[in-house]
Design a protein around this motif. Structure first.
Motif, PDB file in Angstrom:
ATOM      1  N   GLU A 510      79.098   7.663   3.069  1.00  0.00           N
ATOM      2  CA  GLU A 510      78.559   7.854   3.869  1.00  0.00           C
ATOM      3  C   GLU A 510      77.120   6.760   4.178  1.00  0.00           C
ATOM      4  OE1 GLU A 510      80.387   9.384   6.470  1.00  0.00           O
ATOM      5  OE2 GLU A 510      81.533   9.240   5.057  1.00  0.00           O
ATOM      6  N   CYS A 511      76.540   6.007   2.735  1.00  0.00           N
ATOM      7  CA  CYS A 511      75.543   5.130   2.723  1.00  0.00           C
ATOM      8  C   CYS A 511      75.578   4.015   4.183  1.00  0.00           C
ATOM      9  CB  CYS A 511      74.968   5.071   1.629  1.00  0.00           C
ATOM     10  SG  CYS A 511      73.116   4.060   1.789  1.00  0.00           S
ATOM     11  N   PRO A 512      74.676   4.389   4.859  1.00  0.00           N
ATOM     12  CA  PRO A 512      74.066   2.806   6.045  1.00  0.00           C
ATOM     13  C   PRO A 512      73.558   1.808   4.943  1.00  0.00           C
ATOM     14  CG  PRO A 512      72.442   4.765   6.715  1.00  0.00           C
ATOM     15  CD  PRO A 512      73.695   5.508   5.504  1.00  0.00           C
ATOM     16  N   VAL A 513      73.920   0.859   5.164  1.00  0.00           N
ATOM     17  CA  VAL A 513      73.182  -0.643   4.480  1.00  0.00           C
ATOM     18  C   VAL A 513      73.017  -1.413   5.947  1.00  0.00           C
ATOM     19  CG1 VAL A 513      73.961  -2.470   3.216  1.00  0.00           C
ATOM     20  CG2 VAL A 513      75.097  -0.217   2.394  1.00  0.00           C
ATOM     21  N   ILE A 514      71.391  -2.385   6.044  1.00  0.00           N
ATOM     22  CA  ILE A 514      71.620  -3.260   6.882  1.00  0.00           C
ATOM     23  C   ILE A 514      71.189  -3.849   5.618  1.00  0.00           C
ATOM     24  CG2 ILE A 514      69.404  -4.179   7.798  1.00  0.00           C
ATOM     25  CD1 ILE A 514      69.168   0.010   9.013  1.00  0.00           C
ATOM     26  N   LEU A 515      72.041  -5.658   5.769  1.00  0.00           N
ATOM     27  CA  LEU A 515      71.622  -6.649   5.293  1.00  0.00           C
ATOM     28  C   LEU A 515      70.491  -7.526   6.171  1.00  0.00           C
ATOM     29  CD1 LEU A 515      75.159  -7.638   3.966  1.00  0.00           C
ATOM     30  CD2 LEU A 515      73.621  -6.994   3.255  1.00  0.00           C
ATOM     31  N   ILE A 516      69.468  -7.913   5.209  1.00  0.00           N
ATOM     32  CA  ILE A 516      68.462  -8.575   5.472  1.00  0.00           C
ATOM     33  C   ILE A 516      68.414 -10.016   5.238  1.00  0.00           C
ATOM     34  CG2 ILE A 516      65.812  -8.477   5.532  1.00  0.00           C
ATOM     35  CD1 ILE A 516      66.215  -6.312   4.212  1.00  0.00           C
ATOM     36  N   ARG A 529      82.019 -10.142   6.347  1.00  0.00           N
ATOM     37  CA  ARG A 529      82.842  -9.595   4.695  1.00  0.00           C
ATOM     38  C   ARG A 529      82.796  -8.049   4.817  1.00  0.00           C
ATOM     39  NH1 ARG A 529      82.856 -11.954  -0.801  1.00  0.00           N
ATOM     40  NH2 ARG A 529      83.793 -10.299  -0.933  1.00  0.00           N
ATOM     41  N   ALA A 530      81.185  -7.712   4.838  1.00  0.00           N
ATOM     42  CA  ALA A 530      80.369  -6.383   5.198  1.00  0.00           C
ATOM     43  C   ALA A 530      80.810  -6.050   6.394  1.00  0.00           C
ATOM     44  CB  ALA A 530      79.229  -6.620   4.600  1.00  0.00           C
ATOM     45  N   GLY A 531      80.531  -6.571   7.100  1.00  0.00           N
ATOM     46  CA  GLY A 531      81.202  -6.034   8.941  1.00  0.00           C
ATOM     47  C   GLY A 531      82.153  -5.435   9.151  1.00  0.00           C
ATOM     48  N   GLN A 532      83.150  -5.958   8.682  1.00  0.00           N
ATOM     49  CA  GLN A 532      84.913  -5.767   8.577  1.00  0.00           C
ATOM     50  C   GLN A 532      84.531  -4.125   8.175  1.00  0.00           C
ATOM     51  OE1 GLN A 532      87.105  -9.250   6.791  1.00  0.00           O
ATOM     52  NE2 GLN A 532      86.249 -10.472   8.811  1.00  0.00           N
ATOM     53  N   GLN A 533      83.496  -3.319   7.539  1.00  0.00           N
ATOM     54  CA  GLN A 533      83.939  -2.732   6.561  1.00  0.00           C
ATOM     55  C   GLN A 533      82.615  -1.641   6.994  1.00  0.00           C
ATOM     56  OE1 GLN A 533      84.337  -3.954   2.698  1.00  0.00           O
ATOM     57  NE2 GLN A 533      85.404  -5.914   2.698  1.00  0.00           N
ATOM     58  N   GLY A 534      82.141  -1.602   7.824  1.00  0.00           N
ATOM     59  CA  GLY A 534      81.178  -0.935   8.063  1.00  0.00           C
ATOM     60  C   GLY A 534      79.714  -1.523   8.589  1.00  0.00           C
ATOM     61  N   LEU A 535      78.906  -2.472   8.630  1.00  0.00           N
ATOM     62  CA  LEU A 535      78.009  -2.750   7.940  1.00  0.00           C
ATOM     63  C   LEU A 535      77.050  -2.041   9.363  1.00  0.00           C
ATOM     64  CD1 LEU A 535      76.030  -4.371   6.529  1.00  0.00           C
ATOM     65  CD2 LEU A 535      76.016  -5.888   8.222  1.00  0.00           C
ATOM     66  N   VAL A 552      66.014   0.706  11.464  1.00  0.00           N
ATOM     67  CA  VAL A 552      66.642   2.156  10.614  1.00  0.00           C
ATOM     68  C   VAL A 552      67.384   3.614  11.320  1.00  0.00           C
ATOM     69  CG1 VAL A 552      65.023   3.874   9.890  1.00  0.00           C
ATOM     70  CG2 VAL A 552      65.097   1.672   9.115  1.00  0.00           C
ATOM     71  N   HIS A 553      66.747   3.459  13.594  1.00  0.00           N
ATOM     72  CA  HIS A 553      67.176   4.783  13.854  1.00  0.00           C
ATOM     73  C   HIS A 553      68.437   4.500  14.149  1.00  0.00           C
ATOM     74  CE1 HIS A 553      62.149   5.292  15.669  1.00  0.00           C
ATOM     75  NE2 HIS A 553      62.660   6.305  13.701  1.00  0.00           N
ATOM     76  N   LYS A 554      69.074   3.365  13.722  1.00  0.00           N
ATOM     77  CA  LYS A 554      70.193   3.127  14.087  1.00  0.00           C
ATOM     78  C   LYS A 554      71.252   3.407  13.310  1.00  0.00           C
ATOM     79  CE  LYS A 554      74.060   0.161  15.776  1.00  0.00           C
ATOM     80  NZ  LYS A 554      74.266  -1.126  15.194  1.00  0.00           N
ATOM     81  N   ALA A 555      70.823   3.576  12.094  1.00  0.00           N
ATOM     82  CA  ALA A 555      71.395   3.746  10.660  1.00  0.00           C
ATOM     83  C   ALA A 555      71.448   5.225  10.575  1.00  0.00           C
ATOM     84  CB  ALA A 555      70.551   2.597   9.676  1.00  0.00           C
ATOM     85  N   LEU A 556      70.632   6.505  10.713  1.00  0.00           N
ATOM     86  CA  LEU A 556      70.347   7.184  10.408  1.00  0.00           C
ATOM     87  C   LEU A 556      70.652   8.505  11.462  1.00  0.00           C
ATOM     88  CD1 LEU A 556      67.127   6.772   8.324  1.00  0.00           C
ATOM     89  CD2 LEU A 556      69.188   7.306   7.289  1.00  0.00           C
ATOM     90  N   ALA A 557      70.468   7.225  12.600  1.00  0.00           N
ATOM     91  CA  ALA A 557      70.986   8.809  13.771  1.00  0.00           C
ATOM     92  C   ALA A 557      72.108   9.109  13.646  1.00  0.00           C
ATOM     93  CB  ALA A 557      71.126   8.036  14.597  1.00  0.00           C
ATOM     94  N   PRO A 558      72.274  10.742  13.823  1.00  0.00           N
ATOM     95  CA  PRO A 558      74.199  11.649  13.822  1.00  0.00           C
ATOM     96  C   PRO A 558      75.081  10.857  14.840  1.00  0.00           C
ATOM     97  CG  PRO A 558      71.667  12.916  14.653  1.00  0.00           C
ATOM     98  CD  PRO A 558      71.172  11.556  14.115  1.00  0.00           C
TER      99      PRO A 558
END
Length: 561
Positions: A510-516, A529-535, A552-558
């Motif tokens: 369930e851990c959200p990931v943001i790539l830079i 590749r990550a985008g196809q798997q829920g990045l 960050v807000h998008k990643a952690l939002a309920p």
């Protein structure tokens, strides 16, 4: 037409059949003089003479003209067949007097179009009163229903009165050459369209979207123009000398994930091409030890380098399930297309740098223009404060002006001296951000300034941050600690962004990931590749603080059901 006799007693005579040459009296006299061999056509005569020397050839005047002309042009029927081109003779009436087997093999409408064109050339020569002394071949390019293309070379045949009676023509089939040129022109046009990735078009696209746009164009043109349906593009990472898959179409997952380096040995055909800069046609993969798995049931491959300023920046590999599917024409067109792919990938990368440096240049220009006026304001305000000692209210207002000017100068300086990553003033946090408060966040980036800036910003919002300076360290921390959010650069020593994404998901699904990323394309294919798997998202350097918080807000939002 005479040839040297090898027998003093018997003449070898060839007669080409015609109204006069086959008259009984003439044939009887010839038979008394030697061995007579009668043939029906000029073609048969040439074929016979090429294997059987003759002392005498008897023919109609017009036929003899053609025989002599063809004998001079082609030498023998064997040469004619070896050329593999059409030959014909037309008369003043526009009639096809004779044609060799090659020309007669074409459809009737093609032969008629060739005859018509030769007749027009003959009448042009007749109209210009050409003599034997100034007779020169005439050339013309003709096309028949856009399916066949020929270059025709016609020469005049003169009669006994020195008048042009016929024309003999050599018809070169240039259809394959013309089709190749048409394909090259189409690829050139497509390539120009491919590299029209201007800043306005891409301004609102993140890295993943930009690569997807380029991928869509490349796959479309490769299928439409080159008929390539199974291929992949790899980009050379110069730091590691590794060839990383950027995009692929119709290739197996095993092929896309192969680790290949740009060396001549042990890294397949792609490694060889990237190392040498030379294209490679593999006609049968079962007989080529360099071949590495690609397309399921592949039988042949074509691999060409991606060249930018004559430097190898990657490869284009195309595969087929047919033996010997690729020709030299395919190699030539693929090389042209590959150059455009290299340019397009380079443009994507430069757009980032251009946008950043342009912003910096504009800000620097603005700073230079505002420096003197701002300094004047500071000087005048300071003087006024000295003049109004005892006027506390006015002095407070003047002090506020000085503070505002200082903040303006700091803001301009922050923009012009941005460390390549974070721009925009960090908002003062009077209370913890509800979404970030107490959340454990891993920040992985090999640039110290970026890593620490993000950590400071998120810490001030209430997050508990941990930092990793390379990919291996990040993965080790993911195995030993639990995180609520991971921010990772896609290009770091030891591990790729995709490997960090996979490790984060393995530790906590369930851990959200943001790539830079600070580049215009994804050399490791991590984002796609990550985008196809829920990045969760991509943070595009240089970025503003509000953009960081937005992601960050998008990643952690309920999450809603």
């Amino acid at each position: 037409m005479r040839a040297h006799s090898t027998s003093p007693s018997t003449l070898r005579i060839v007669v080409i059949a015609g109204p006069q040459s086959t008259q009984p009296a003439l044939l009887s006299a010839l038979q008394e003089s030697g061995a007579v061999h009668t043939v029906a056509t000029v073609e048969d005569a040439l074929s016979h003479l090429s294997a059987n020397p003759a002392d005498l050839v008897v023919a109609e005047p017009s036929t003899f003209q053609a025989l002599r002309r063809l004998g001079g042009m082609l030498g023998s029927e064997q040469i004619l067949e070896r050329l593999g081109q059409g030959v014909c003779i037309v008369n003043r009436n526009g009639e096809l007097v004779w044609a060799n087997p090659r020309l007669r093999s074409y459809p009737a409408n093609v032969i008629d179009q060739v005859r018509s064109s030769c007749a027009k050339l003959l009448h042009e020569m007749i109209g210009e009163r050409i003599s034997r002394d100034n007779a020169r071949p005439r050339r013309r390019a003709i096309s028949v229903e856009r399916e066949f293309h020929f270059d025709v070379t016609a020469s005049p045949l003169f009669g006994a009165d020195d008048q042009i009676e016929q024309a003999v023509a050599l018809i070169w089939d240039v259809t394959s050459t013309r089709r190749l040129q048409d394909k090259v022109n189409a690829i050139d046009a497509a390539g120009r369209e491919l590299v029209r990735l201007d800043a306005d078009q891409l301004a609102d696209l993140n890295v993943s979207d930009r690569l997807a746009l380029l991928e869509e164009k490349i796959i479309g043109y490769a299928r439409e123009l080159l008929r390539f349906t199974h291929f992949n593009v790899r980009v050379l990472d110069k730091a590691s000398n590794r060839l990383d898959t950027v995009l692929a179409s119709g290739m197996s997952e095993e092929a896309k994930n192969l680790t290949i380096y740009a060396t001549t040995e042990g890294n397949g055909i792609s490694g060889y091409v990237a190392s040498t800069g030379r294209s490679y046609i593999c006609s049968d993969v079962s007989k080529d030890p360099r071949y590495l798995p690609g397309l399921d049931n592949a039988r042949s491959t074509l691999t060409v380098p991606l060249l930018l300023h004559d430097q190898v920046v990657g490869i284009l590999n195309v595969e087929s399930d047919e033996i010997a599917a690729f020709t030299e024409d395919d190699r030539q067109t693929a090389e042209i297309f590959a150059r455009y792919i290299a340019i397009a990938l380079h443009i994507l990368r430069l757009l980032v740098v251009e946008r950043f440096t342009t912003t910096g240049r504009i800000a620097a220009d603005v700073g230079a223009e505002l420096a003197a006026p701002l300094n004047d304001i500071l000087a005048q305000t300071s003087t006024l404060m000295e003049d109004y000692i005892g006027h506390d209210d006015l002095r407070r207002r003047l002090s506020g002006i000085i503070d505002d000017v200082d903040r303006a100068k700091q803001a301009i300086r922050a923009i012009t001296e941005a460390p390549g990553g974070v721009s925009g003033l960090v908002p003062e946090q009077t209370s913890a951000d509800p979404l970030l408060d107490g959340k454990r966040v891993l920040i992985a980036d090999d640039e110290t300034a970026i890593r620490e800036s993000i950590a400071d910003i998120l810490t001030s919002a209430g997050a508990v941050t941990a930092m990793a300076a390379d990919g291996a360290e990040a993965i080790a921390m993911l195995h030993s600690q639990r995180f609520d959010l991971v921010l990772s650069d896609i290009r770091m020593p030891h591990k790729t962004g995709y490997e960090i994404f996979s490790a984060a998901r393995e530790a906590n699904a369930e851990c959200p990931v943001i790539l830079i990323t600070g580049f215009g394309y994804d050399p490791h294919h991590s984002i796609v590749r990550a985008g196809q798997q829920g990045l969760t998202g991509v943070l595009f350097k240089p970025f503003k603080v509000d953009k960081l918080f937005e992601l960050v807000h998008k990643a952690l939002a309920p999450r809603t059901a």
